[in-house]
Write an enzyme that holds these catalytic residues in place. Structure first.
Site, PDB file in Angstrom:
ATOM      1  N   GLU A  38       0.786  -1.246   0.000  1.00  0.00           N
ATOM      2  CA  GLU A  38       0.000   0.000   0.000  1.00  0.00           C
ATOM      3  C   GLU A  38       0.811   1.285   0.000  1.00  0.00           C
ATOM      4  O   GLU A  38       0.645   2.150   0.867  1.00  0.00           O
ATOM      5  CB  GLU A  38      -0.968  -0.008   1.188  1.00  0.00           C
ATOM      6  CG  GLU A  38      -1.975  -1.148   1.104  1.00  0.00           C
ATOM      7  CD  GLU A  38      -3.047  -1.086   2.178  1.00  0.00           C
ATOM      8  OE1 GLU A  38      -2.883  -0.336   3.153  1.00  0.00           O
ATOM      9  OE2 GLU A  38      -4.050  -1.802   2.039  1.00  0.00           O
ATOM     10  N   GLU A  62      -6.060  -8.136  -0.336  1.00  0.00           N
ATOM     11  CA  GLU A  62      -6.815  -7.967   0.902  1.00  0.00           C
ATOM     12  C   GLU A  62      -8.274  -7.681   0.565  1.00  0.00           C
ATOM     13  O   GLU A  62      -8.558  -6.935  -0.380  1.00  0.00           O
ATOM     14  CB  GLU A  62      -6.259  -6.814   1.743  1.00  0.00           C
ATOM     15  CG  GLU A  62      -4.834  -6.999   2.222  1.00  0.00           C
ATOM     16  CD  GLU A  62      -4.344  -5.820   3.059  1.00  0.00           C
ATOM     17  OE1 GLU A  62      -5.193  -5.009   3.504  1.00  0.00           O
ATOM     18  OE2 GLU A  62      -3.116  -5.698   3.245  1.00  0.00           O
TER      19      GLU A  62
END
Length: 794
Positions: free
Chosen positions: A443, A548
């Site tokens: 991320e 995710e």
């Protein structure tokens, strides 16, 4: 699954509870809302949610957000809010995934009710077409005499005994790591009574077993292996790198080829273990109210010598995730684990307070356990020096010092070194069949440092990993790039010809605008929001997976947005307006069958739409305050135990209707085939390293940088000895490519440096370097400390 030592660990298994197998409000001061992002207002003192960040778009279906309200760079919208999944009742599946190979145990059973050879469309979900076909194919058996039946029974028993003996020899002696040919699902289901370190009643070492077999762990405790999918474990202390284990009959064994884009990734994250987060492990943070991330938690623990100091983290590593968790994951029908790993698993520098190097010793255990149960690993570098996204799961929150600010290049150089060190280890022959994917950076917040510099960094990381893999294509791990919270279609055509790269998307809907709609209203949301995006990206980019996702449709959950942040749903988050009470979404012991069924439908639709995925996360720890999990929508294990997660993830196939999932194969370069690794020179020339300009830092030549003159800290392996203890087994030297000889990026003695965590608002040293300049100490410009945000008045 039972365990003889379940009562001796701090993290006890949760009790089994019987259960069944609108419009959103937008706040103009809310950085996750559409009205905010389109200029309706700017919060002069915004509070960011430090677990996920703020949303790119305030509608269901947006990917995991990364917009910082203090910045003026606005990502574009579009792809992740698309609502086309080609839902068409006339569409049919094309080439089936390899999991539907005929198998000796499943006799060609197909969970998608589709016959590719006859172009028969799927029946409605749940229709037992495979039983209808089986009845039509197999005629009733002829009557046989009682004597013949007995004779056949005896002969069958003898044949079965011979098969068991042959298979035991085959898997224990013959089938070694160099067997790299996929053989399909025609596998045996051997059984045993014990694993490494213990023999059966006759004293014979038992090295493999299927469902119902007894497993002996490292400390001598035992549990029963529960796997109804034809999976079997394999562990031989005399051959610790044997990759004969298989998670399920439909998943290739570790010594067989995993066909990217054909074989499905059905995985789960091991979050909160080696990188802690307040919402994942509330008990660790409840003990230290001043802790908001692992930096402050480590400092608080280190100062608490009476409780064991920093070694308390060792106890957490030891008890939160154990070997039995890996066995349960395989038994749940999952074939991959994504394991977040922090950079401090390799080293720390200066005053970085982390539990240096210890996480690596537990990651080595994870490799051994994954190998034993046939699970493949996606190693996710989750926390980078200086923080790549300012959120608590990066190790330290508040500021981004990676590719941003005066230390932006230096921290990126250091990160690239750590990627190289990890790649050298996992590219060794002993590990490459287990750690098959490497997520190089979790991320990164593209909206802060820009796409151009992120792509430069990604290309350099690619070069480091492939250098570690050695010459030739198809060596080393699949390299996974997070999309930086950009729509996945913006990555189409990135690094054409690269040898096996994948795109990692994190689609969450819970951080968008909150809605009081019931869970049942979300049944089809994943199909509409995500399916088309995945199909498009698989064709335009290559392998695309959801690294995710969760079952959460609201931001309810203790510390989900960060310590002291509260939730938008109940109005406890700063600047939010209450929609309802979070008890509806967190009091899981009170959930009725309808609620559990609705969550399960959402999970199945998500799995079908995403196609290749890793649920976040396997386990959420209990709160010491309430004694239970406070973020139930995020725990796969809890859902299995209580009936809102499927016991067989293949139930998801076709859940989005008679749609058309992406059809293989991937482009040859995406699978290591012809043309892989041939990145055009023009592409490399357009993305030189290091960057010429850094956001909030200025020209790269005016910023501190490191030089490759340090000693590289090679990662060590576990020590294995033969069962007799007479021979030490080679576990690799930690460095796959001896031709990779560059030094570690370290400070130049005659140059000045700021603290790596200083923040973006500090002016670089001037002059940077001189023949007589003394190296500036790291504490000259200290980084601001992260603080807890005071909860708003109700």
């Amino acid at each position: 699954m039972s365990s003889s030592d379940s009562s001796s660990t701090a993290y006890k298994a949760l009790p089994n509870v019987p259960g069944r197998d609108s419009d959103s409000d937008y706040d103009n001061d809310d950085p996750r809302s559409l009205s905010y992002q389109h200029g309706a207002g700017l919060n002069t003192n915004p509070t960011r949610p430090h677990f996920m960040g703020a949303a790119l778009a305030g509608e269901a279906g947006s990917s995991r957000p990364s917009f910082d309200s203090g910045h003026q760079t606005y990502p574009s919208f579009g792809d992740n809010n698309s609502s086309v999944y080609a839902l068409n009742p006339q569409d049919v599946h094309g080439t089936p995934e390899s999991e539907f190979r005929d198998g000796s145990q499943y006799f060609g059973y197909r969970d998608d009710s589709f016959d590719a050879s006859r172009d028969v469309p799927m029946h409605p979900v749940g229709s037992p077409q495979y039983l209808e076909e089986k009845r039509a194919v197999y005629a009733p058996p002829r009557r046989r005499s009682r004597v013949k039946m007995i004779l056949f029974g005896v002969l069958g028993g003898v044949a079965a005994l011979i098969i068991i003996v042959v298979l035991a020899v085959y898997f224990g002696v013959v089938k070694k790591n160099n067997d790299k040919t996929t053989t399909g699902d025609s596998v045996s289901n051997p059984t045993g009574t014990s694993s490494a370190g213990g023999g059966g009643s006759s004293g014979t070492l038992v090295v493999t077993g299927g469902g119902g077999s007894t497993v002996t762990t490292d400390n001598g405790t035992t549990f029963t292996y529960q796997n109804s999918f034809g999976g079997y474990w394999y562990w031989d202390p005399n051959d610790p790198f044997n990759n004969g284990a298989r998670a399920q009959s439909w998943s290739p064994a570790l010594n067989e080829t995993f066909h990217w884009g054909v074989d499905k990734i059905r995985g789960v994250n091991i979050g909160g273990w080696l990188v802690t987060e307040p919402f994942s492990i509330p008990s660790l943070y409840e003990k230290y109210p001043q802790a908001v991330d692992e930096w402050t938690l480590s400092e608080a623990m280190a100062n608490d010598t009476g409780s064991g100091g920093l070694s308390q983290l060792n106890e957490h590593y030891e008890t939160f995730i154990t070997e039995e968790d890996f066995a349960q994951i395989a038994g749940a029908g999952l074939n991959f684990v994504r394991i977040p790993l922090p950079y401090w698993a390799i080293e720390t520098r200066g005053d970085e307070p982390y539990n240096a190097k210890v996480p690596w010793t537990y990651f080595l255990k994870a490799i051994r356990w994954a190998r034993k149960y046939g699970l493949r690993i996606n190693l996710d570098l989750h926390a980078l020096p200086g923080s790549q996204n300012e959120w608590n799961h990066s190790g330290r929150m508040n500021d981004v010092n990676f590719l941003n600010g005066p230390m932006g290049i230096a921290n990126a150089q250091r990160s690239l070194d750590y990627i190289r060190i990890i790649a050298e280890f996992i590219s060794q022959d002993e590990y490459t069949d287990v750690v098959v994917m490497f997520g190089i950076t979790n991320e990164p917040e593209e909206s802060i440092f820009g796409l151009d510099n992120l792509q430069r960094y990604y290309l350099q990381a690619y070069n480091n990993v492939r250098l570690a893999s050695g010459t030739g294509t198809g060596n080393g791990p699949m390299i996974s790039y997070h999309d930086g919270f950009l729509p996945v279609n913006q990555w189409a055509g990135f690094m054409p010809g690269a040898d096996r790269i994948a795109l990692d998307d994190h689609p969450y809907i819970c951080f968008a605008g909150q809605s009081a709609a019931p869970m049942s209203s979300y049944n089809n949301t994943p199909c509409v929001a995500w399916g088309s995006n995945m199909n498009t990206s698989m064709s335009a980019f290559g392998l695309t997976a959801a690294g995710e996702w969760s079952n959460a449709v609201t931001d309810c959950g203790k510390w989900l947005n960060g310590v002291g942040e509260g939730a938008r749903y109940d109005g406890s988050y700063p600047g939010s307006t209450a929609v309802g009470t979070c008890d509806t979404w967190t009091d899981w012991p009170a959930w009725d069958d309808d609620m559990k069924s609705a969550i399960k439908q959402f999970a199945l639709a998500s799995m079908d739409a995403l196609q290749n995925w890793f649920f976040w996360t396997w386990k959420i720890g209990n709160s010491t305050v309430t004694g239970k999990v406070e973020s139930p929508a995020w725990s796969y294990q809890l859902g299995l135990q209580n009936g809102w997660m499927p016991t067989d993830p293949r139930e998801a196939v076709g859940m989005c209707g008679n749609s058309a999932p992406w059809q293989p194969p991937l482009a040859p370069s995406a699978t290591g085939g012809s043309g892989a690794g041939q990145i055009p020179a023009s592409v490399s020339a357009s993305l030189p390293w290091p960057p010429t300009t850094i956001s909030n830092g200025g020209p790269g030549t005016a910023l501190p940088t490191y030089t490759p003159t340090g000693t590289v800290p090679t990662l060590t392996a576990e020590t294995f000895s033969s069962a007799t203890g007479t021979a030490k087994i080679n576990a690799g030297n930690g460095w796959a490519n001896s031709q990779d000889t560059a030094g570690l990026m370290v400070a130049i003695a005659t140059c000045s440096y700021l603290d790596p965590w200083v923040g973006p608002g500090v002016v670089p040293p001037s002059p940077l370097c001189s023949s007589s300049a003394r190296k500036r100490e790291a504490h000259t410009e200290p980084a601001p400390m992260p603080v807890i945000t005071s909860p708003p008045l109700r």
